[in-house]
Design a protein around this motif. Structure first.
Motif, PDB file in Angstrom:
ATOM      1  N   LEU A 183      59.010  -6.230  26.011  1.00 18.26           N
ATOM      2  CA  LEU A 183      58.434  -6.809  24.695  1.00 18.26           C
ATOM      3  C   LEU A 183      56.810  -7.449  25.083  1.00 18.26           C
ATOM      4  CD1 LEU A 183      61.092  -8.676  22.814  1.00 18.26           C
ATOM      5  CD2 LEU A 183      60.096  -6.355  22.239  1.00 18.26           C
ATOM      6  N   GLU A 184      56.895  -8.085  26.201  1.00 13.16           N
ATOM      7  CA  GLU A 184      55.660  -8.780  26.639  1.00 13.16           C
ATOM      8  C   GLU A 184      54.547  -7.556  27.052  1.00 13.16           C
ATOM      9  OE1 GLU A 184      53.716 -11.685  29.850  1.00 13.16           O
ATOM     10  OE2 GLU A 184      55.794 -11.620  29.463  1.00 13.16           O
ATOM     11  N   GLU A 185      55.082  -6.549  27.972  1.00 15.82           N
ATOM     12  CA  GLU A 185      54.284  -5.510  28.579  1.00 15.82           C
ATOM     13  C   GLU A 185      53.994  -4.395  27.596  1.00 15.82           C
ATOM     14  OE1 GLU A 185      55.747  -4.664  32.547  1.00 15.82           O
ATOM     15  OE2 GLU A 185      55.646  -6.821  33.230  1.00 15.82           O
ATOM     16  N   ALA A 186      54.800  -3.754  27.251  1.00 14.94           N
ATOM     17  CA  ALA A 186      54.636  -2.919  26.329  1.00 14.94           C
ATOM     18  C   ALA A 186      54.038  -2.837  24.941  1.00 14.94           C
ATOM     19  CB  ALA A 186      56.115  -1.924  26.215  1.00 14.94           C
ATOM     20  N   GLY A 187      54.535  -3.989  24.383  1.00 15.19           N
ATOM     21  CA  GLY A 187      53.803  -4.275  23.079  1.00 15.19           C
ATOM     22  C   GLY A 187      54.285  -3.633  22.000  1.00 15.19           C
ATOM     23  N   PRO A 188      55.399  -3.027  21.851  1.00 18.58           N
ATOM     24  CA  PRO A 188      55.688  -2.198  20.806  1.00 18.58           C
ATOM     25  C   PRO A 188      55.444  -2.562  19.393  1.00 18.58           C
ATOM     26  CG  PRO A 188      57.801  -2.918  21.791  1.00 18.58           C
ATOM     27  CD  PRO A 188      56.729  -3.442  22.537  1.00 18.58           C
ATOM     28  N   VAL A 232      51.750   4.830  16.472  1.00 18.30           N
ATOM     29  CA  VAL A 232      52.677   3.685  16.382  1.00 18.30           C
ATOM     30  C   VAL A 232      53.451   3.821  17.774  1.00 18.30           C
ATOM     31  CG1 VAL A 232      55.028   2.963  15.316  1.00 18.30           C
ATOM     32  CG2 VAL A 232      53.196   3.911  13.952  1.00 18.30           C
ATOM     33  N   ARG A 233      53.525   2.578  18.528  1.00 22.73           N
ATOM     34  CA  ARG A 233      54.002   2.368  19.630  1.00 22.73           C
ATOM     35  C   ARG A 233      55.650   2.094  19.691  1.00 22.73           C
ATOM     36  NH1 ARG A 233      50.358   1.267  23.760  1.00 22.73           N
ATOM     37  NH2 ARG A 233      51.899  -0.358  24.661  1.00 22.73           N
ATOM     38  N   VAL A 234      56.351   2.675  20.098  1.00 20.96           N
ATOM     39  CA  VAL A 234      57.558   2.435  19.987  1.00 20.96           C
ATOM     40  C   VAL A 234      58.497   2.476  21.315  1.00 20.96           C
ATOM     41  CG1 VAL A 234      59.919   3.600  19.055  1.00 20.96           C
ATOM     42  CG2 VAL A 234      57.471   4.165  17.859  1.00 20.96           C
ATOM     43  N   ALA A 235      59.317   1.613  21.363  1.00 15.92           N
ATOM     44  CA  ALA A 235      60.240   1.319  22.653  1.00 15.92           C
ATOM     45  C   ALA A 235      61.745   1.626  22.100  1.00 15.92           C
ATOM     46  CB  ALA A 235      60.070  -0.006  23.166  1.00 15.92           C
ATOM     47  N   VAL A 236      62.176   2.251  23.110  1.00 11.86           N
ATOM     48  CA  VAL A 236      63.653   2.634  22.903  1.00 11.86           C
ATOM     49  C   VAL A 236      64.508   1.611  23.692  1.00 11.86           C
ATOM     50  CG1 VAL A 236      65.464   4.297  23.341  1.00 11.86           C
ATOM     51  CG2 VAL A 236      63.285   4.968  22.143  1.00 11.86           C
ATOM     52  N   VAL A 237      65.657   0.991  22.914  1.00 12.06           N
ATOM     53  CA  VAL A 237      66.433   0.058  23.839  1.00 12.06           C
ATOM     54  C   VAL A 237      67.748   0.933  23.872  1.00 12.06           C
ATOM     55  CG1 VAL A 237      67.729  -1.944  23.816  1.00 12.06           C
ATOM     56  CG2 VAL A 237      65.240  -1.996  23.369  1.00 12.06           C
TER      57      VAL A 237
END
Length: 337
Positions: free
Chosen positions: A65-70, A9-14
């Motif tokens: 959102l565009e580059e990391a694609g979480p 699961v690809r996760v980004a942290v804001v």
């Protein structure tokens, strides 16, 4: 989100602040997730955080959102700045885990929930106190009937002030845990009656609230920003029933179960090597483990964002009670809270 996920699961942290470090730590450290980016407002701090967890720093949400694609975005922003970023993420179709409080305004909460419904987003909130070992044991004792019929519940939680723009910051951003836990253990609250003090810094920094539950039990919530997290017993929760009593000290420190008429009691405390169960931060790890399991199965989150709206609804009822000097009924929680 539908269907079962089997890949990482690809996760980004804001959020690159203090508690945001816990978000980054968890998702960078798990074998079933990949931390694909950290977003913050300060380029220097965001770069440092991203370097610490071997990921990419971002200061632009659209670019993240565009580059990391979480697959999942974990949001930890300053308490009173949740709404705009969360709404933007939901409108972009992102699946979210957000920190408490959801927001400070019920209309904003409803707009977020409507946006999540429109996009079909997985939308969870981090009420991590539910996952502390003592609270898991308290809930199990209640479910097993060991306490009998519940008669009263108390919550006390106090520490140093987190100054913010809202005069009700203590109630909304910190005691939301109390509202959530009291309903988690005792069922729906049907009315509140509140007293508030503003002796120290011009805000309502200490609150005392009388509660009535639909079950017939009563309760109290005492929450303060005029205390200290250094004090022993800064948090205590007590649940009394006709057959027994459960007490939780300092969230993860101790669970005590007593039975009516008996002068002995059962006590749980983490053993010498059980560092995980005595760690407050690990309650978040436990929540994430259950959340990811639901996410992979395409199931609803274990603690949905509607629980954040419910805590805010109860807080707003308490504010109305204080301002009017009356007991205020609270609507029943919606399904899934």
């Amino acid at each position: 989100m539908t269907g079962r996920r089997t890949e990482l699961v690809r996760v980004a942290v804001v959020g690159a602040g203090g508690w945001g470090a816990q978000h980054a730590r968890i998702f960078a450290g798990r074998s079933d997730t990949e931390l694909v980016g950290v977003l913050g407002r300060s380029p220097e701090r965001t770069t440092a955080r991203a370097k610490e967890y071997d990921t990419t720093p971002y200061t632009d949400l659209g670019r993240l959102l565009e580059e990391a694609g979480p697959d999942l975005v974990s949001v930890c922003l300053p308490n009173e700045d949740h709404f705009e970023v969360t709404l933007r993420l939901l409108r972009a179709g992102a699946n979210l885990l957000v920190e408490k409080p959801l927001v400070f305004d019920l209309d904003e909460a409803d707009r977020l929930l409507a946006a999540a419904a429109d996009s079909g987003s997985f939308f969870a909130i981090n009420f991590n106190h539910r996952y502390a070992e003592p609270f898991l044991r308290a809930r199990a004792a209640i479910d097993a009937g060991e306490l009998g019929r519940l008669t009263f519940l108390t919550w006390r939680f106090g520490g140093e002030a987190n100054h913010g723009r809202s005069p009700h910051a203590n109630l909304i951003e910190t005691q939301c845990h109390g509202f959530d836990l009291l309903e988690h253990l005792g069922g729906p609250i049907k009315s509140v009656m509140a007293q508030m003090g503003n002796a120290t810094y011009g805000a309502f920094s200490t609150v005392a609230i009388a509660l009535t539950f639909t079950s017939g039990a009563v309760g109290t919530l005492l929450g303060s920003y005029d205390s200290s997290y250094a004090y022993p017993g800064t948090q205590q929760v007590e649940v009394n029933g006709t057959l027994g009593r459960a007490v939780v000290d300092d969230t993860v420190r101790r669970f005590t179960l007593s039975r009516a008429g008996e002068e002995t009691r059962t006590v749980w405390e983490a053993g010498y090597f059980n560092d995980e169960a005595r760690s407050f931060h690990a309650t978040f790890d436990r929540h994430v483990a259950e959340l990811l399991a639901a996410f992979r199965e395409g199931a609803p989150p274990p603690v949905p964002a509607t629980a954040g709206r419910r805590a805010l609804q109860l807080a707003q009822a308490a504010i109305s009670s204080y301002e009017s000097g009356r007991r205020v009924p609270t609507p029943m929680p919606s399904r899934g809270d």
